[in-house]
Design a protein around this motif. Structure first.
Motif, PDB file in Angstrom:
ATOM      1  N   LEU A 183       0.855  -1.190   0.000  1.00  0.00           N
ATOM      2  CA  LEU A 183       0.000   0.000   0.000  1.00  0.00           C
ATOM      3  C   LEU A 183       0.891   1.240   0.000  1.00  0.00           C
ATOM      4  CD1 LEU A 183      -2.529  -1.261   2.662  1.00  0.00           C
ATOM      5  CD2 LEU A 183      -3.153  -0.606   0.354  1.00  0.00           C
ATOM      6  N   TRP A 184       0.754   2.069  -1.038  1.00  0.00           N
ATOM      7  CA  TRP A 184       1.565   3.265  -1.189  1.00  0.00           C
ATOM      8  C   TRP A 184       0.768   4.476  -0.698  1.00  0.00           C
ATOM      9  CZ3 TRP A 184       6.409   3.334  -4.007  1.00  0.00           C
ATOM     10  CH2 TRP A 184       6.805   2.072  -4.476  1.00  0.00           C
ATOM     11  N   THR A 185       1.342   5.233   0.231  1.00  0.00           N
ATOM     12  CA  THR A 185       0.602   6.370   0.770  1.00  0.00           C
ATOM     13  C   THR A 185       1.533   7.464   1.255  1.00  0.00           C
ATOM     14  OG1 THR A 185      -0.951   7.046   2.498  1.00  0.00           O
ATOM     15  CG2 THR A 185       0.457   5.178   2.998  1.00  0.00           C
ATOM     16  N   ALA A 186       1.224   8.700   0.864  1.00  0.00           N
ATOM     17  CA  ALA A 186       1.953   9.863   1.383  1.00  0.00           C
ATOM     18  C   ALA A 186       1.243  10.380   2.627  1.00  0.00           C
ATOM     19  CB  ALA A 186       2.038  10.953   0.307  1.00  0.00           C
ATOM     20  N   GLU A 187       1.842  11.393   3.260  1.00  0.00           N
ATOM     21  CA  GLU A 187       1.251  11.942   4.483  1.00  0.00           C
ATOM     22  C   GLU A 187       0.296  13.077   4.130  1.00  0.00           C
ATOM     23  OE1 GLU A 187       4.215  12.709   7.460  1.00  0.00           O
ATOM     24  OE2 GLU A 187       4.408  10.566   7.862  1.00  0.00           O
ATOM     25  N   ASN A 188      -0.895  12.679   3.722  1.00  0.00           N
ATOM     26  CA  ASN A 188      -1.994  13.615   3.482  1.00  0.00           C
ATOM     27  C   ASN A 188      -3.295  12.902   3.819  1.00  0.00           C
ATOM     28  OD1 ASN A 188      -3.094  12.280   0.973  1.00  0.00           O
ATOM     29  ND2 ASN A 188      -1.066  12.826   0.197  1.00  0.00           N
ATOM     30  N   VAL A 209       7.237  15.850   0.138  1.00  0.00           N
ATOM     31  CA  VAL A 209       6.268  15.288  -0.800  1.00  0.00           C
ATOM     32  C   VAL A 209       4.859  15.445  -0.237  1.00  0.00           C
ATOM     33  CG1 VAL A 209       5.421  13.146  -1.834  1.00  0.00           C
ATOM     34  CG2 VAL A 209       7.856  13.670  -1.868  1.00  0.00           C
ATOM     35  N   LEU A 210       3.997  16.120  -0.988  1.00  0.00           N
ATOM     36  CA  LEU A 210       2.615  16.328  -0.543  1.00  0.00           C
ATOM     37  C   LEU A 210       1.742  15.129  -0.879  1.00  0.00           C
ATOM     38  CD1 LEU A 210       0.564  18.264   0.744  1.00  0.00           C
ATOM     39  CD2 LEU A 210       0.171  19.237  -1.530  1.00  0.00           C
ATOM     40  N   HIS A 211       1.953  14.555  -2.064  1.00  0.00           N
ATOM     41  CA  HIS A 211       1.212  13.345  -2.444  1.00  0.00           C
ATOM     42  C   HIS A 211       2.086  12.484  -3.354  1.00  0.00           C
ATOM     43  CE1 HIS A 211       0.167  14.805  -6.569  1.00  0.00           C
ATOM     44  NE2 HIS A 211       0.202  15.984  -5.989  1.00  0.00           N
ATOM     45  N   SER A 212       1.769  11.198  -3.429  1.00  0.00           N
ATOM     46  CA  SER A 212       2.625  10.237  -4.131  1.00  0.00           C
ATOM     47  C   SER A 212       2.775  10.542  -5.615  1.00  0.00           C
ATOM     48  CB  SER A 212       2.067   8.821  -3.947  1.00  0.00           C
ATOM     49  OG  SER A 212       2.046   8.461  -2.581  1.00  0.00           O
ATOM     50  N   GLY A 213       1.779  11.222  -6.198  1.00  0.00           N
ATOM     51  CA  GLY A 213       1.835  11.542  -7.622  1.00  0.00           C
ATOM     52  C   GLY A 213       2.940  12.506  -7.987  1.00  0.00           C
ATOM     53  N   GLU A 214       3.552  13.167  -7.002  1.00  0.00           N
ATOM     54  CA  GLU A 214       4.643  14.105  -7.266  1.00  0.00           C
ATOM     55  C   GLU A 214       5.965  13.384  -7.546  1.00  0.00           C
ATOM     56  OE1 GLU A 214       3.208  17.851  -4.443  1.00  0.00           O
ATOM     57  OE2 GLU A 214       4.900  16.593  -3.835  1.00  0.00           O
ATOM     58  N   ILE A 215       6.046  12.106  -7.211  1.00  0.00           N
ATOM     59  CA  ILE A 215       7.326  11.398  -7.290  1.00  0.00           C
ATOM     60  C   ILE A 215       7.509  10.774  -8.673  1.00  0.00           C
ATOM     61  CG2 ILE A 215       8.766   9.608  -6.238  1.00  0.00           C
ATOM     62  CD1 ILE A 215       7.094   9.911  -3.704  1.00  0.00           C
ATOM     63  N   PRO A 216       8.609  11.067  -9.374  1.00  0.00           N
ATOM     64  CA  PRO A 216       8.847  10.498 -10.708  1.00  0.00           C
ATOM     65  C   PRO A 216       9.178   9.006 -10.636  1.00  0.00           C
ATOM     66  CG  PRO A 216      10.737  11.799 -10.010  1.00  0.00           C
ATOM     67  CD  PRO A 216       9.671  12.014  -8.976  1.00  0.00           C
ATOM     68  N   PRO A 217       8.987   8.283 -11.751  1.00  0.00           N
ATOM     69  CA  PRO A 217       9.182   6.825 -11.758  1.00  0.00           C
ATOM     70  C   PRO A 217      10.554   6.366 -11.287  1.00  0.00           C
ATOM     71  CG  PRO A 217       8.061   7.529 -13.754  1.00  0.00           C
ATOM     72  CD  PRO A 217       8.459   8.773 -13.039  1.00  0.00           C
ATOM     73  N   GLU A 218      11.622   7.074 -11.668  1.00  0.00           N
ATOM     74  CA  GLU A 218      12.959   6.605 -11.289  1.00  0.00           C
ATOM     75  C   GLU A 218      13.175   6.651  -9.776  1.00  0.00           C
ATOM     76  OE1 GLU A 218      13.288  11.002 -12.441  1.00  0.00           O
ATOM     77  OE2 GLU A 218      12.287   9.189 -13.189  1.00  0.00           O
ATOM     78  N   LYS A 219      12.516   7.600  -9.108  1.00  0.00           N
ATOM     79  CA  LYS A 219      12.652   7.663  -7.654  1.00  0.00           C
ATOM     80  C   LYS A 219      11.720   6.660  -6.972  1.00  0.00           C
ATOM     81  CE  LYS A 219      14.562  12.285  -7.505  1.00  0.00           C
ATOM     82  NZ  LYS A 219      14.484  13.684  -7.010  1.00  0.00           N
TER      83      LYS A 219
END
Length: 346
Positions: A163-168, A211-221
């Motif tokens: 489960l992938w989740t950022a802190e929001n 990072v505000l939400h997971s969608g901000e992170i590019p694929p390589e990271k």
């Protein structure tokens, strides 16, 4: 499509989806002649529903035919799904690992009893009323919610889950909802906190970035984060129970907005950001004295850009329209979409 194929498609739909489809079709029948809703528009809506059902059925069929799945990844929101798929392809594991994603923004809208049919109906009734369906995607959105829940409930017991989740509030609420759905399943489950992982692996001393939400992170990271997640422990039974209890507490609340504060999800009043929007409108007015009306898209964009929360522009536009309705703002143009109208303080 032949009649026998159509029957098979309907038989394979989960009960919740069938009830939801029937409700929305009957609702449209009831609206014919009201509010300028024509029979032609009704036919177009039914055709759209038909196409969406076929598309979803095709996706399910392809999923069943895929090779044995070795891991399921569950995400919240469309952007991180695409990035993670790219990352999995780059790592050469895309054929063995499957990605499931919600389109929902769980920080916005009621989640009261969302794990029950009555809660789902209440949530989508609110969304249909409150949010501008500018791209006419609501019906597909509704069906895909039921599809995603069905996919999660159908995960085999021996397949591990990430489960992938950022802190929001959006992703953290979604996390608890999914863990409640999985409460009777024995699957090995890991939670990948993308906010903490990004800080751990990519922090730069001279740049302050969270990072505000997971969608901000590019694929390589995301690849790096995924590789390091293999060493992390899975959730214990006690941790799972804690998340499940937190979901029950959240879903007992009837508020329609949630924020993330001090490491916790907080339910707040629906007008929580109204004064923030008003203050920002005053600031923009001072900066642009030559313009009587400001574009609502400009105001909403500014509001979104300065927020430390992940709530989306649709919700902010809903509050702008409420402020118009309550006489706080005057408007010119059409409320069809934010780009079509301007606002000024009354």
């Amino acid at each position: 499509m032949e009649i026998d194929q159509l029957k098979k498609v309907i038989e394979e739909l989960p009960e919740g989806e069938v009830k939801s489809l029937l409700f929305h079709i009957l609702l449209r029948v009831n609206h014919i002649g009201e509010k300028g809703y024509s029979e032609t528009e009704f036919v177009d809506d039914v055709k759209s529903i038909y196409k969406t059902i076929l598309d979803i059925t095709k996706e399910r069929s392809e999923s069943k035919q895929a090779s044995t799945c070795q891991r399921i990844h569950i995400l919240f929101g469309g952007s991180p799904e695409g990035s993670l798929k790219v990352a999995l392809k780059e790592m050469g594991v895309f054929e063995k690992e499957r990605v499931i994603s919600f389109w929902n923004l769980f920080s916005v809208g009621p989640i009261w009893q969302l794990h029950e049919e009555v809660g789902k109906e209440a949530r989508f009734a609110w969304m249909k009323e409150a949010l501008n369906d500018k791209h006419e995607e609501f019906q597909e959105y509704l069906l895909r919610f039921h599809q995603t829940v069905h996919q999660i409930m159908s995960i085999p017991a021996d397949v591990p889950i990430s489960l992938w989740t950022a802190e929001n509030a959006h992703e953290q609420t979604g996390l608890r909802f999914v863990l409640h759905l999985l409460k009777d399943k024995p699957n090995d489950i890991k939670v990948i906190n993308t906010t903490l992982a990004y800080t751990e692996h990519f922090k730069q001393a001279d740049i302050k970035y969270v990072v505000l939400h997971s969608g901000e992170i590019p694929p390589e990271k995301l690849q790096t984060i995924y590789e390091h997640s293999k060493q992390k422990y899975s959730l214990s039974n006690l941790e799972r129970q804690q998340y499940e209890q937190e979901w029950l507490h959240l879903s007992d609340n009837r508020e329609s907005l949630r924020i993330w504060r001090n490491g916790k999800i907080q339910s707040v009043c629906i007008d929580y950001y109204d004064q923030y929007i008003i203050n920002l409108a005053k600031k923009l007015r001072r900066e642009r004295e030559s313009e009587e009306f400001m574009k609502s898209a400009r105001l909403i964009g500014e509001a979104l850009g300065h927020l430390d929360q992940y709530i989306g522009d649709d919700f902010l536009e809903y509050r702008v329209r409420k402020l118009i309705e309550n006489g706080v703002f005057e408007m010119e143009g059409s409320l069809k979409a934010m780009r079509y109208y301007g606002v000024k303080l009354s």
